[in-house]
Design an enzyme around this catalytic site. Structure first.
Site, PDB file in Angstrom:
ATOM      1  N   SER A 127       0.829  -1.210   0.000  1.00 40.62           N
ATOM      2  CA  SER A 127       0.000   0.000   0.000  1.00 40.62           C
ATOM      3  C   SER A 127       0.860   1.255   0.000  1.00 40.62           C
ATOM      4  CB  SER A 127      -0.895   0.006   1.247  1.00 40.62           C
ATOM      5  OG  SER A 127      -1.504   1.260   1.433  1.00 40.62           O
ATOM      6  N   TYR A 152      -2.494  -0.220   9.959  1.00 41.70           N
ATOM      7  CA  TYR A 152      -2.633  -0.800   8.623  1.00 41.70           C
ATOM      8  C   TYR A 152      -1.333  -0.664   7.846  1.00 41.70           C
ATOM      9  CZ  TYR A 152      -4.033  -1.146   3.718  1.00 41.70           C
ATOM     10  OH  TYR A 152      -4.101  -1.473   2.379  1.00 41.70           O
TER      11      TYR A 152
END
Length: 336
Positions: A127, A152
């Site tokens: 990501s 995350y």
């Protein structure tokens, strides 16, 4: 070829599976169909895949070691596209264990399955959030990413490290893909493009954080899928020029690669909202708010490495992508 796609009921997973089926591959899709967002949307994506020849779906959780072992042993995939994860930045502040279960334990089970089944190549989702506190733009895969701003992001950075260890120890070819804000038809309801479209069409206010002073490297789903498949087809190899005295984070003496997949053209958030206004024919009512915890003001992908290695270049203008998103939303939800 037989390809395992995790997160097959997800936004990117379903689109990738569809593209692989269209070119003649067999796809084994797995997903746990959790309730992080509307399960009926996930089932609708799956229904489209189930209508295609060559698709087989298994409902299971990445964190279930025995179930994952069974999937690999029964289906013996040749390659794996790992797109399943507990997504979202802010959700992790209230539900941290969901990220450990899916993104850490689940990823370990994927790596073990690939190792034991002698998978030819694992392409997995990282990501853009791994860049965290970095402010140098555009973000490069050669930048340091040791300052994540959310759990995350930390789990995605951990995935890259775990993948490298398997590439080094077991010579498992692995390629990590750092996605930049993906949008388009069949998108995720928790992301701004979907939320803004939904609320603008309903005449409801939209929450605009950092008082609108955001820019994102919004990347259309078709461009993302093209990048995923191009990298899947190019099996990662050791970099003969890699030097441990001056280590390049994006390559290795092991069969390991990292790439950004983005549009390489950041769009100001207020300009993105104007595109939705133009596509819907409605004016947004904006509720201006301060920055949210864990968020970053701007993302901008340097995609030179991906362009050089697999010829990737995004093709979809933001206006075209937003129009397609709005058209899909109107049709799927019956909004006129």
């Amino acid at each position: 070829m037989r390809i395992l796609v995790t997160g097959a009921a997800g936004f990117i997973g379903a689109a990738t599976a569809e593209a692989l089926l269209a070119r003649g591959d067999q796809v084994i899709g797995i997903d746990n169909l959790n309730a992080y967002y509307d399960v009926s949307l996930k089932r609708a994506r799956l229904a489209r895949l189930n209508d295609r020849d060559g698709f087989h779906f298994v409902e299971c959780d990445l964190a279930d070691r025995n179930a994952m072992q069974t999937v690999f042993s029964q289906h013996q995939p040749r390659r794996v596209v790992h797109l399943a994860a507990q997504a979202g930045v802010r959700y992790g502040m209230e539900n941290p264990h969901a990220y450990a279960d899916s993104n850490l334990v689940g990823f370990l089970n994927v790596l073990e399955g690939c190792r034991r089944s002698k998978v030819e190549h694992l392409a997995y989702a990282s990501s853009s959030s791994v860049y965290g506190a970095n402010t140098a733009m555009p973000y490069s895969v050669r930048h340091n990413v040791d300052h994540p701003l959310s759990l995350y992001a930390a789990t995605k950075k951990a995935n890259e490290l775990m993948a490298h260890s398997y590439a080094h120890l077991y010579r498992l070819p692995v390629t990590g893909l750092r996605f930049f804000t993906v949008y388009g038809p069949w998108g995720r309801p928790d992301m701004a493009p979907f939320l803004f479209t939904k609320r603008i069409l309903a005449g409801e206010p939209i929450d605009v954080y950092n008082f609108g002073d955001h820019a994102r490297d919004f990347t259309y789903i078709d461009d993302i899928v093209e990048g995923v498949i191009r990298t899947l087809d190019k099996v990662a190899e050791p970099d003969p020029a890699w030097d441990g005295a001056k280590p390049d984070p994006a390559t290795s003496s092991a069969p390991y690669r990292l790439y950004n997949i983005g549009n390489n053209q950041p769009v100001a958030l207020l300009d993105f909202i104007r595109c939705i206004e133009n596509a819907t024919g409605r004016k947004a009512v904006m509720n201006m708010l301060p920055m949210q915890p864990g968020d970053v003001p701007k993302t901008f992908a340097d995609i030179d490495a991906l362009a050089a290695d697999v010829g990737y270049r995004p093709k979809t203008p933001i206006e075209t992508g937003v129009r397609r998103l709005v058209e899909w939303f109107r049709e799927f939800y019956g909004v006129h």
